[in-house]
Design a protein around this motif. Structure first.
Motif, PDB file in Angstrom:
ATOM      1  N   TYR A  33     -14.586   4.845   0.639  1.00  0.00           N
ATOM      2  CA  TYR A  33     -14.829   3.422   0.413  1.00  0.00           C
ATOM      3  C   TYR A  33     -13.743   2.581   1.082  1.00  0.00           C
ATOM      4  CZ  TYR A  33     -16.942   5.779  -3.634  1.00  0.00           C
ATOM      5  OH  TYR A  33     -17.636   6.640  -4.451  1.00  0.00           O
ATOM      6  N   TYR A  35     -12.259  -1.384   0.362  1.00  0.00           N
ATOM      7  CA  TYR A  35     -12.236  -2.598  -0.439  1.00  0.00           C
ATOM      8  C   TYR A  35     -11.201  -3.526   0.193  1.00  0.00           C
ATOM      9  CZ  TYR A  35     -14.508   0.017  -4.257  1.00  0.00           C
ATOM     10  OH  TYR A  35     -15.379   0.750  -5.030  1.00  0.00           O
ATOM     11  N   GLN A  37      -8.638  -7.138  -0.758  1.00  0.00           N
ATOM     12  CA  GLN A  37      -8.139  -8.051  -1.775  1.00  0.00           C
ATOM     13  C   GLN A  37      -7.398  -9.178  -1.075  1.00  0.00           C
ATOM     14  OE1 GLN A  37      -5.094  -6.521  -4.451  1.00  0.00           O
ATOM     15  NE2 GLN A  37      -5.898  -7.741  -6.145  1.00  0.00           N
ATOM     16  N   LYS A  42      -9.714 -11.233  -6.487  1.00  0.00           N
ATOM     17  CA  LYS A  42     -10.226  -9.948  -6.955  1.00  0.00           C
ATOM     18  C   LYS A  42     -10.268  -8.920  -5.835  1.00  0.00           C
ATOM     19  CE  LYS A  42     -13.578 -11.781 -10.305  1.00  0.00           C
ATOM     20  NZ  LYS A  42     -14.952 -11.644 -10.803  1.00  0.00           N
ATOM     21  N   VAL A  43     -10.279  -7.676  -6.224  1.00  0.00           N
ATOM     22  CA  VAL A  43     -10.575  -6.603  -5.284  1.00  0.00           C
ATOM     23  C   VAL A  43     -12.092  -6.615  -5.049  1.00  0.00           C
ATOM     24  CG1 VAL A  43     -10.557  -4.112  -4.946  1.00  0.00           C
ATOM     25  CG2 VAL A  43      -8.633  -5.227  -6.104  1.00  0.00           C
ATOM     26  N   PHE A  45     -15.496  -5.036  -2.979  1.00  0.00           N
ATOM     27  CA  PHE A  45     -16.086  -3.901  -2.286  1.00  0.00           C
ATOM     28  C   PHE A  45     -16.578  -4.315  -0.899  1.00  0.00           C
ATOM     29  CE2 PHE A  45     -18.455  -0.133  -1.535  1.00  0.00           C
ATOM     30  CZ  PHE A  45     -19.710  -0.502  -1.074  1.00  0.00           C
ATOM     31  N   MET A  89      -5.302  -7.588   1.870  1.00  0.00           N
ATOM     32  CA  MET A  89      -4.967  -6.170   1.706  1.00  0.00           C
ATOM     33  C   MET A  89      -6.265  -5.396   1.782  1.00  0.00           C
ATOM     34  SD  MET A  89      -1.763  -5.218   1.211  1.00  0.00           S
ATOM     35  CE  MET A  89      -1.761  -3.762   0.163  1.00  0.00           C
ATOM     36  N   PHE A  91      -7.949  -1.754   1.124  1.00  0.00           N
ATOM     37  CA  PHE A  91      -7.729  -0.500   0.415  1.00  0.00           C
ATOM     38  C   PHE A  91      -8.823   0.495   0.763  1.00  0.00           C
ATOM     39  CE2 PHE A  91      -4.254  -1.780  -2.152  1.00  0.00           C
ATOM     40  CZ  PHE A  91      -4.475  -3.096  -2.531  1.00  0.00           C
ATOM     41  N   GLN A 104     -12.421   6.595  -8.622  1.00  0.00           N
ATOM     42  CA  GLN A 104     -12.033   6.440  -7.226  1.00  0.00           C
ATOM     43  C   GLN A 104     -10.507   6.435  -7.120  1.00  0.00           C
ATOM     44  OE1 GLN A 104     -14.294   3.258  -5.363  1.00  0.00           O
ATOM     45  NE2 GLN A 104     -16.174   3.940  -6.362  1.00  0.00           N
ATOM     46  N   PHE A 106      -7.308   5.451  -4.852  1.00  0.00           N
ATOM     47  CA  PHE A 106      -6.994   4.429  -3.858  1.00  0.00           C
ATOM     48  C   PHE A 106      -5.715   4.740  -3.099  1.00  0.00           C
ATOM     49  CE2 PHE A 106      -9.908   0.866  -4.583  1.00  0.00           C
ATOM     50  CZ  PHE A 106     -10.563   1.318  -5.716  1.00  0.00           C
ATOM     51  N   GLY A 107      -5.718   4.340  -1.828  1.00  0.00           N
ATOM     52  CA  GLY A 107      -4.489   4.343  -1.068  1.00  0.00           C
ATOM     53  C   GLY A 107      -3.648   3.127  -1.394  1.00  0.00           C
ATOM     54  N   ALA A 108      -2.459   3.086  -0.800  1.00  0.00           N
ATOM     55  CA  ALA A 108      -1.529   1.991  -1.069  1.00  0.00           C
ATOM     56  C   ALA A 108      -1.903   0.705  -0.346  1.00  0.00           C
ATOM     57  CB  ALA A 108      -0.110   2.409  -0.692  1.00  0.00           C
ATOM     58  N   ARG A 111      -1.815  -4.159   4.675  1.00  0.00           N
ATOM     59  CA  ARG A 111      -1.804  -5.622   4.653  1.00  0.00           C
ATOM     60  C   ARG A 111      -2.111  -6.117   6.056  1.00  0.00           C
ATOM     61  NH1 ARG A 111      -0.362  -9.255   1.277  1.00  0.00           N
ATOM     62  NH2 ARG A 111       0.736  -7.775  -0.054  1.00  0.00           N
TER      63      ARG A 111
ATOM     64  N   TYR B  35      -8.099   0.156 -14.261  1.00  0.00           N
ATOM     65  CA  TYR B  35      -7.156   0.497 -13.214  1.00  0.00           C
ATOM     66  C   TYR B  35      -5.908  -0.372 -13.352  1.00  0.00           C
ATOM     67  CZ  TYR B  35     -10.701   3.112 -10.554  1.00  0.00           C
ATOM     68  OH  TYR B  35     -11.645   4.031 -10.147  1.00  0.00           O
ATOM     69  N   GLY B  42      -1.589  -0.020  -4.291  1.00  0.00           N
ATOM     70  CA  GLY B  42      -2.986   0.322  -4.549  1.00  0.00           C
ATOM     71  C   GLY B  42      -3.284   0.427  -6.028  1.00  0.00           C
ATOM     72  N   LEU B  43      -4.549   0.647  -6.322  1.00  0.00           N
ATOM     73  CA  LEU B  43      -4.986   0.751  -7.708  1.00  0.00           C
ATOM     74  C   LEU B  43      -4.918   2.194  -8.175  1.00  0.00           C
ATOM     75  CD1 LEU B  43      -7.232  -1.464  -6.210  1.00  0.00           C
ATOM     76  CD2 LEU B  43      -7.354  -1.926  -8.647  1.00  0.00           C
TER      77      LEU B  43
END
Lengths: 115, 113
Positions: A33, A35, A37, A42-43, A45, A89, A91, A104, A106-108, A111, B35, B42-43
């Motif tokens: 996925y 996403y 932000q 909000k984050v 999709f 950002m 993700f 799920q 998530f990566g860091a 940016r 989360y 990240g989350l």
């Protein structure tokens, strides 16, 4: 512990340029996925990918965006002609084959700054 | 309210106190997840509660789910400064079978040492 890795951590680009954001999902995961932000929001999709094809995409994911899994480990998001409003950002996430729970990982994040 | 709204938007407490965050959603769900996001990171998945469960515990976390009200709460007991982060609920629509997560707007938790 396995983790999702994203590169670069920060990407600065000029408006109109193409950018490629890279992700290495967790190795035995099958769902991938993206996403995003926007700062303070909000984050959201963007797109999901399964079995070498897009399985879902949002309204944000227009013709300027594309995803690819060029080999067995990388998952990329390309923005063809960046706009100022693409600054956010981004993700990457992945989830395992036992999909009922849909947890799920998530990566860091990358940016993206569009100037 | 929009899908996945949390309240409060921001919460500041002292170390040792409990923190409660609430979330509302709109669709039918199979489960609801919480989360955590440290600033600029990240989350991280914290806990999942299935639609047929009303309460779930994991360490200092307690989650409740009320499907009739389409709402959930996350309680962090005996908070620590390291709990300072943003907390988001996330759902995926059961009706569509889609895996895309819809996130709430989040609660920013500040735990003062």
């Amino acid at each position: 512990e396995p983790e999702v890795t994203q590169t670069p951590s920060h990407q600065v680009t000029q408006m109109g340029q193409e950018v490629i954001l890279r992700c290495v999902p967790i190795s035995n995961h099958l769902y991938f996925y993206w996403y995003r932000q926007i700062l303070g929001q909000k984050v959201e999709f963007l797109v999901s990918f399964y079995n070498n094809e897009i399985s879902e995409k949002s309204e944000i994911f227009d013709d300027q965006f594309s995803v690819e899994r060029p080999d067995g480990s990388n998952f990329t998001l390309k923005i063809r002609s960046t706009k100022l409003e693409d600054s956010a950002m981004y993700f990457c996430a992945s989830s395992p084959p036992t999909g009922a729970k849909n947890i799920q990982y998530f990566g860091a994040g990358t940016r993206l700054s569009v100037l | 309210s929009q899908q996945g709204e949390e309240d409060p938007q921001a919460l500041s407490i002292q170390e040792g106190e409990n923190a409660t965050m609430n979330c509302s959603y709109k669709t039918s769900i199979n489960n609801l997840q919480w989360y955590r996001q440290n600033s600029g990171r990240g989350l991280v998945h914290l806990i999942l509660i299935r639609s047929n469960e009303r309460e779930k515990h994991s360490g200092r976390l307690r989650v409740t789910l009320d499907t009739s009200k389409k709402s959930s709460s996350l309680l962090i007991t005996a908070s620590r400064a390291a709990d300072t982060a943003s907390y988001f609920c996330a759902t995926a629509s059961r009706d569509t079978g889609r895996r895309a997560l819809t996130f709430g707007s989040g609660t920013r938790l500040q735990v003062q040492p």
